[in-house]
Design an enzyme around this catalytic site. Structure first.
Site, PDB file in Angstrom:
ATOM      1  N   GLN A   1       0.909  -1.282   0.121  1.00  0.00           N
ATOM      2  CA  GLN A   1       0.074  -0.099  -0.081  1.00  0.00           C
ATOM      3  C   GLN A   1       0.636   1.195   0.023  1.00  0.00           C
ATOM      4  OE1 GLN A   1      -3.152   0.473  -0.534  1.00  0.00           O
ATOM      5  NE2 GLN A   1      -3.607  -1.325  -0.958  1.00  0.00           N
ATOM      6  N   SER A   2       1.991   1.289  -0.551  1.00  0.00           N
ATOM      7  CA  SER A   2       3.071   2.348  -0.610  1.00  0.00           C
ATOM      8  C   SER A   2       2.387   3.526  -1.428  1.00  0.00           C
ATOM      9  CB  SER A   2       4.177   1.733  -1.107  1.00  0.00           C
ATOM     10  OG  SER A   2       4.874   3.015  -1.548  1.00  0.00           O
ATOM     11  N   ASN A   3       2.171   4.829  -0.751  1.00  0.00           N
ATOM     12  CA  ASN A   3       1.827   5.981  -1.308  1.00  0.00           C
ATOM     13  C   ASN A   3       3.063   6.403  -2.243  1.00  0.00           C
ATOM     14  OD1 ASN A   3      -0.561   6.323   0.382  1.00  0.00           O
ATOM     15  ND2 ASN A   3       0.960   6.659   1.717  1.00  0.00           N
TER      16      ASN A   3
ATOM     17  N   CYS B   1       5.229   4.505  -3.927  1.00  0.00           N
ATOM     18  CA  CYS B   1       4.738   3.703  -5.259  1.00  0.00           C
ATOM     19  C   CYS B   1       3.784   4.192  -6.073  1.00  0.00           C
ATOM     20  CB  CYS B   1       4.925   2.271  -4.977  1.00  0.00           C
ATOM     21  SG  CYS B   1       6.318   1.545  -4.208  1.00  0.00           S
TER      22      CYS B   1
END
Ligand SMILES: *Cc1c(COP(=O)(O)O)cnc(C)c1O
Length: 318
Positions: free
Chosen positions: A55-57, A59
């Site tokens: 859930q990386s913002n 990325c």
């Protein structure tokens, strides 16, 4: 934020909205990517690789920026491919990036392999560091502090609070404070226990600050005593959402109509709320809360968000 300040009965709290930076639903990585991908373009690269949690913002914003620049985007994400693509992961698919699942390697350990594959295939890839945290990312936040000072009487703040994850934002805010000769405290709330950090976060912040300091000719060597990193709120670790984050997300939404995220800003605001209640932050303080984005992750954390179950929460008025 008048209503939130009133409910907490203490310091005046202001907000800087980097959740509104605009690119692919916004966030603090947009500032860093402007500089980092500027270098990728200057070097003639045709593809980008970066890494993060599922859930990386960071990325997701990299995926959006790569699309805007017409570059191929490869994301090396921690964990296994889930049944359903939600939140940031869904957005990554919409931005048409290629996802490489990396198991327990969520900090880019597998980037070299992907790099080799792309080079073998005749591409010219550019690696965006984990979290966009290098000297270029930090310099973008140094400029963000100049922006802040151009927008408001920033000298009147006693503290800047924000979520600190990979260190670039923290380093940049320290640099900006120094550049502007400001006196407020730059307080990072650590969001990660750091179990798989190669370098402890505090050391990383100093390292990035000093590289950036050299690059801009600031003539200052940062030391450990200058870094305020509060690790009291890491709870069960990165992305494990508990009462602290739930209360912060809920309170902010109900008093200000502003969405925090469960992993970063919810934890940072939760920490600030606790410090106000405990008296660690004095009532006559003037706090700037730097909203770093992340709300798209709310849609992937619905199982951990308890306010959706409470039938009486919406009746409570402030
Ligand atoms: C990445 C991120 C942070 C932390 O910024 P770093 O520069 O990695 O320390 C804070 N909030 C959100 C929403 C983020 O995505």
């Amino acid at each position: 934020m008048k209503r939130l300040s009133k409910v907490l009965g203490g310091p005046q709290i202001f907000i800087k909205r980097d959740d509104m930076t605009g690119l692919g639903l916004g966030g603090n990585k947009t500032r860093k990517l402007e500089y980092i991908l500027g270098e990728a373009v200057a070097q003639g690269c045709d593809s980008v690789i970066t890494a993060g949690a599922a859930q990386s913002n960071h990325c997701r914003q990299t995926a959006a920026a790569a699309a805007q620049l017409g570059m191929e985007c490869h994301l090396v994400l921690g964990g296994e491919q889930p049944q359903k693509a939600e939140g940031n992961l869904l957005l990554n698919h919409i931005f048409a990036c290629q996802i490489h699942w990396a198991g327990d390697h969520r900090k880019g350990e597998d980037i070299p392999q992907v790099m080799d594959q792309l080079v073998t295939a005749g591409r010219t890839p550019y690696v965006v560091p984990y979290g966009g945290s290098n000297e270029l990312g930090a310099i973008s936040f140094m400029h963000a502090v100049e922006e802040l000072h151009s927008q408001t009487d920033a000298e009147s703040f006693t503290h800047i609070f924000f979520a600190s994850g990979s260190g670039g934002t923290h380093a940049g805010l320290m640099l900006g404070k120094r550049l502007m000769r400001a006196s407020y405290e730059v307080v990072g709330i650590n969001v990660d226990k750091g179990d798989n950090n190669q370098v402890p976060l505090k050391e990383e912040i100093i390292r990035i600050s000093n590289r950036a300091s050299k690059l801009v000719g600031l003539d200052h060597e940062f030391s450990s005593s200058e870094v305020i990193l509060n690790s009291n709120y890491v709870g069960e670790g990165y992305g494990v959402v508990g009462n602290l984050e739930n209360e912060a997300v809920s309170l902010m939404a109900r008093t200000e109509g502003i969405l925090l995220d469960p992993v970063y800003t919810g934890r940072a605001m939760g920490g600030l709320i606790q410090m106000i209640r405990s008296g660690a932050i004095k009532k006559d303080s003037r706090i700037l809360f730097w909203h770093t984005g992340g709300a798209p992750a709310l849609f992937a954390y619905s199982d951990s968000l308890t306010m959706k179950h409470s039938s009486d929460s919406f009746i409570q008025r402030f």
